[in-house]
Design a protein around this motif. Structure first.
Motif, PDB file in Angstrom:
ATOM      1  N   GLU A  22       0.847  -1.194   0.000  1.00 48.89           N
ATOM      2  CA  GLU A  22       0.000   0.000   0.000  1.00 48.89           C
ATOM      3  C   GLU A  22       0.879   1.239   0.000  1.00 48.89           C
ATOM      4  O   GLU A  22       1.896   1.301   0.679  1.00 48.89           O
ATOM      5  N   ILE A  54      -5.077  -0.793  -7.132  1.00 50.82           N
ATOM      6  CA  ILE A  54      -6.450  -0.691  -6.628  1.00 50.82           C
ATOM      7  C   ILE A  54      -6.508   0.425  -5.586  1.00 50.82           C
ATOM      8  O   ILE A  54      -5.690   0.433  -4.654  1.00 50.82           O
ATOM      9  N   VAL A  56      -7.602   2.258  -2.230  1.00 54.68           N
ATOM     10  CA  VAL A  56      -7.990   1.738  -0.916  1.00 54.68           C
ATOM     11  C   VAL A  56      -8.632   2.870  -0.131  1.00 54.68           C
ATOM     12  O   VAL A  56      -8.044   3.937   0.015  1.00 54.68           O
ATOM     13  N   THR A  67     -10.579  -5.624   0.545  1.00 57.07           N
ATOM     14  CA  THR A  67     -10.153  -5.073  -0.745  1.00 57.07           C
ATOM     15  C   THR A  67      -9.413  -6.141  -1.559  1.00 57.07           C
ATOM     16  O   THR A  67      -9.665  -6.312  -2.744  1.00 57.07           O
ATOM     17  N   GLU A  70     -11.958  -8.941  -2.683  1.00 54.69           N
ATOM     18  CA  GLU A  70     -12.848  -8.489  -3.772  1.00 54.69           C
ATOM     19  C   GLU A  70     -12.090  -8.341  -5.093  1.00 54.69           C
ATOM     20  O   GLU A  70     -12.603  -8.660  -6.147  1.00 54.69           O
ATOM     21  N   THR A  71     -10.861  -7.866  -5.013  1.00 57.72           N
ATOM     22  CA  THR A  71     -10.055  -7.688  -6.221  1.00 57.72           C
ATOM     23  C   THR A  71      -9.731  -9.020  -6.861  1.00 57.72           C
ATOM     24  O   THR A  71      -9.766  -9.172  -8.090  1.00 57.72           O
TER      25      THR A  71
END
Length: 73
Positions: A22, A54, A56, A67, A70-71
């Motif tokens: 991240e 993606i 966040v 996250t 789901e990705t």
């Protein structure tokens, strides 16, 4: 198309892991970079491929886990 080819190779192996890192981009949005690391059994080597970035919005442990799940669906 590239992701499909990567997932095709990963589906042929018994060993893989998901790597997620991240960071905050220049517009102050937190983002995950998601990669997959797997054993390519045809050439007997470890491969690491980038899958996606993606955004966040929930940086709690549960939010990050959701996250990722789901990705990957």
């Amino acid at each position: 198309l590239i992701q499909s080819k990567i997932l095709e190779r990963v589906s042929k192996t018994n060993f893989y892991t998901i790597l997620a890192d991240e960071t905050t981009d220049i517009s102050q949005i937190e983002q995950f970079s998601i990669c997959i690391c797997y054993v390519d059994e045809q050439i007997f080597s470890i491969q690491e491929d980038f899958l996606t970035f993606i955004p966040v919005y929930d940086i709690s442990g549960e939010g990050l886990a959701n996250t990722i799940k789901e990705t990957l669906k």
